[in-house]
Design a protein around this motif. Structure first.
Motif, PDB file in Angstrom:
ATOM      1  N   SER A   2      36.431 -21.233  36.823  1.00 46.30           N
ATOM      2  CA  SER A   2      35.656 -22.471  36.922  1.00 46.30           C
ATOM      3  C   SER A   2      35.611 -23.184  35.573  1.00 46.30           C
ATOM      4  O   SER A   2      35.752 -22.571  34.515  1.00 46.30           O
ATOM      5  N   LYS A   3      35.423 -24.500  35.623  1.00 43.46           N
ATOM      6  CA  LYS A   3      35.283 -25.312  34.418  1.00 43.46           C
ATOM      7  C   LYS A   3      33.803 -25.442  34.088  1.00 43.46           C
ATOM      8  O   LYS A   3      32.966 -25.637  34.968  1.00 43.46           O
ATOM      9  N   ASN A  28      38.818 -35.072  34.064  1.00 43.82           N
ATOM     10  CA  ASN A  28      39.962 -34.662  34.887  1.00 43.82           C
ATOM     11  C   ASN A  28      39.685 -34.779  36.390  1.00 43.82           C
ATOM     12  O   ASN A  28      40.240 -34.031  37.201  1.00 43.82           O
ATOM     13  N   GLU A  29      38.793 -35.720  36.729  1.00 44.38           N
ATOM     14  CA  GLU A  29      38.458 -35.965  38.138  1.00 44.38           C
ATOM     15  C   GLU A  29      38.027 -34.695  38.878  1.00 44.38           C
ATOM     16  O   GLU A  29      38.302 -34.506  40.059  1.00 44.38           O
ATOM     17  N   SER A  30      37.347 -33.808  38.132  1.00 43.61           N
ATOM     18  CA  SER A  30      36.936 -32.535  38.735  1.00 43.61           C
ATOM     19  C   SER A  30      35.678 -32.663  39.579  1.00 43.61           C
ATOM     20  O   SER A  30      35.346 -31.758  40.356  1.00 43.61           O
ATOM     21  N   PHE A  53      32.333 -31.905  44.152  1.00 48.28           N
ATOM     22  CA  PHE A  53      33.188 -31.127  43.255  1.00 48.28           C
ATOM     23  C   PHE A  53      34.573 -30.910  43.865  1.00 48.28           C
ATOM     24  O   PHE A  53      34.691 -30.465  45.009  1.00 48.28           O
ATOM     25  N   LYS A  54      35.592 -31.187  43.074  1.00 45.47           N
ATOM     26  CA  LYS A  54      36.970 -30.966  43.518  1.00 45.47           C
ATOM     27  C   LYS A  54      37.537 -29.660  42.957  1.00 45.47           C
ATOM     28  O   LYS A  54      38.587 -29.205  43.393  1.00 45.47           O
ATOM     29  N   ASP A  55      36.871 -29.104  41.933  1.00 48.28           N
ATOM     30  CA  ASP A  55      37.285 -27.837  41.327  1.00 48.28           C
ATOM     31  C   ASP A  55      36.102 -26.871  41.315  1.00 48.28           C
ATOM     32  O   ASP A  55      34.954 -27.267  41.566  1.00 48.28           O
ATOM     33  N   VAL A  57      33.313 -25.335  39.505  1.00 47.10           N
ATOM     34  CA  VAL A  57      32.612 -25.918  38.363  1.00 47.10           C
ATOM     35  C   VAL A  57      31.350 -25.122  38.047  1.00 47.10           C
ATOM     36  O   VAL A  57      30.625 -24.697  38.948  1.00 47.10           O
ATOM     37  N   LYS A 112      35.090 -24.903  44.656  1.00 46.47           N
ATOM     38  CA  LYS A 112      35.989 -26.042  44.814  1.00 46.47           C
ATOM     39  C   LYS A 112      35.766 -26.745  46.154  1.00 46.47           C
ATOM     40  O   LYS A 112      35.451 -26.113  47.161  1.00 46.47           O
TER      41      LYS A 112
END
Length: 325
Positions: A2-3, A28-30, A53-55, A57, A112
């Motif tokens: 995860s970021k 980064n559009e996360s 959320f796309k990633d 996180v 994600k």
């Protein structure tokens, strides 16, 4: 993997800034977070939060926001860690908590392609003091925790139907402008009233139980009540049993739980059913007569209770007789 992001830049918005809403896009559009803030009164604030959320996180956040926080999750889920208490919980749709906080340090972990929607209501100042803190019995402990920046958790539960409906109405307000604010005020006050009343009621019941003491006379009355039930001299309901042994219903129920680890109602029901089964198997009485003998006014109520206890209809027991009607 995860970021990790830091949401501390939002603190000025939550605590000081009076803007109606804010949107933060992560690198980064996360993902992104949108917050709409409404000042319900001088002491009550509403936050409508949308996280997309796309990633995978992780969000770290610290805030000096203080007061009683009512948080209700409408959609989605995340893993929440209170870094001060080192406690981890899963927040999911239709869950809620009510906490009294001073400062918070939190970690939110989201999977994600997740969407999370929730509302937060912060209550503080004179309103909180008058309608909550002055009414709870553990005020000293709550204030000690507050001074140490430790949250006091008053409620963690599935959202009840009434609060759930109100939360969705708040999140999906059909109005704009001043009418929108009036609509939100009415719904928020209803949630606040309902949740504070619920917590204060639980608080009062806990105190009553702590204060209840069973005297020798009470214990004698409780043992007498149990004997009356077990000896099947009477198939009494709770009010009649209470009158028979001269003990109020609250103390009767409390005493049975404390001394016998059951309730008067459960014991009465058990002996009713055992006596009924004995009569169905060996007497010449019909079902209507037996149901009246064991204290039932309506045959259908007796049949339902008997089937629930023995998983068989009373008629089946009658058929085991040598002679039956």
């Amino acid at each position: 993997m995860s970021k990790l992001y830091d949401l501390n830049d939002l603190e000025n918005f939550f605590v000081k800034d009076l803007k109606d809403n804010i949107k933060v896009d992560f690198p980064n559009e996360s993902g992104s977070v949108e917050v709409e803030k409404t000042i319900i009164s001088d002491d009550i604030f509403l936050y409508k939060n949308s996280f997309n959320f796309k990633d995978n996180v992780s969000l770290e956040s610290s805030s000096s926001e203080e007061g009683l926080c009512i948080n209700i999750v409408l959609d989605g889920s995340l893993k929440y860690t209170d870094k001060i208490l080192d406690e981890q919980t899963n927040k999911c749709a239709n869950s809620m908590f009510v906490k009294y906080i001073n400062q918070s340090q939190s970690l939110f972990e989201v999977n994600k392609d997740s969407i999370l929607k929730d509302i937060g209501i912060i209550i503080k100042g004179d309103f909180l003091q008058e309608f909550f803190l002055e009414k709870i019995s553990n005020k000293e402990l709550v204030l000690k925790n507050y001074e140490k920046n430790i949250s006091t958790n008053f409620k963690t539960a599935q959202t009840n139907l009434k609060t759930k409906i109100l939360a969705h109405e708040i999140f999906n307000s059909p109005y704009e402008g001043e009418l929108h604010k009036i609509y939100l005020q009415s719904k928020v006050y209803e949630i606040v009233f309902h949740e504070l009343s619920d917590i204060l009621q639980v608080n009062r019941l806990k105190n009553i139980k702590k204060e209840v003491k069973l005297t020798k006379e009470d214990i004698y009355a409780l043992q007498k009540a149990k004997s009356l039930i077990c000896e099947k001299r009477f198939f009494l309901n709770l009010p009649k049993l209470s009158k028979e042994v001269a003990l109020n219903e609250f103390k009767l129920k409390y005493g049975f739980k404390k001394l016998f680890n059951t309730t008067p109602g459960a014991l009465i029901l058990e002996f009713r059913m055992l006596e009924a089964r004995k009569l169905l198997e060996s007497s010449e009485l019909n079902i209507t007569e037996i149901s009246k003998l064991v204290g039932y006014k309506y045959v259908q109520s007796f049949t339902t209770a008997f089937k629930k206890r023995f998983n068989v209809n009373p008629k089946e027991f009658i058929k085991s007789r040598k002679y039956y009607y």
